[in-house]
Design an enzyme around this catalytic site. Structure first.
Site, mmCIF file in Angstrom:
data_model
loop_
_atom_site.group_PDB
_atom_site.id
_atom_site.type_symbol
_atom_site.label_atom_id
_atom_site.label_comp_id
_atom_site.label_asym_id
_atom_site.label_seq_id
_atom_site.Cartn_x
_atom_site.Cartn_y
_atom_site.Cartn_z
ATOM 1 N N HIS A 14 0.900 -1.282 0.137
ATOM 2 C CA HIS A 14 0.135 -0.026 -0.012
ATOM 3 C C HIS A 14 0.819 1.211 0.019
ATOM 4 O O HIS A 14 1.958 1.128 0.503
ATOM 5 C CB HIS A 14 -0.859 0.047 1.322
ATOM 6 C CG HIS A 14 -1.744 -1.184 1.303
ATOM 7 N ND1 HIS A 14 -2.741 -1.141 0.513
ATOM 8 C CD2 HIS A 14 -1.772 -2.344 2.189
ATOM 9 C CE1 HIS A 14 -3.494 -2.413 0.784
ATOM 10 N NE2 HIS A 14 -2.920 -3.098 1.736
ATOM 11 N N ALA A 15 0.331 2.381 -0.538
ATOM 12 C CA ALA A 15 1.062 3.502 -0.612
ATOM 13 C C ALA A 15 2.606 3.574 -0.754
ATOM 14 O O ALA A 15 2.903 3.376 -1.802
ATOM 15 C CB ALA A 15 0.743 4.292 0.652
#
Length: 65
Positions: A14-15
């Site tokens: 994620h991210a």
């Protein structure tokens, strides 16, 4: 060539970890794909796309190929 690996970052892909992965993938003059082993070839997405990589919802400890 294909390889299955476990996802180490606590946040999964994620991210920030996904961003670093995509940036590294874009450094190669090749077509790279990523997906879950159980999904077969139908589950592969382009490793050069942040949206596609984060869309896999890969968590810590999951395997990807």
């Amino acid at each position: 060539m294909e390889r299955t690996v476990g996802v180490v970052p606590e946040a999964g892909l994620h991210a920030r970890p996904a961003s670093e992965f995509v940036q590294t993938a874009n450094e190669f003059d090749a077509t790279l794909s990523i997906g879950r082993p159980a999904d077969g070839d139908d589950g592969l997405v382009g490793a050069n796309s942040m949206l596609a990589v984060t869309g896999l919802n890969v968590e810590h400890g999951d395997s990807v190929r």
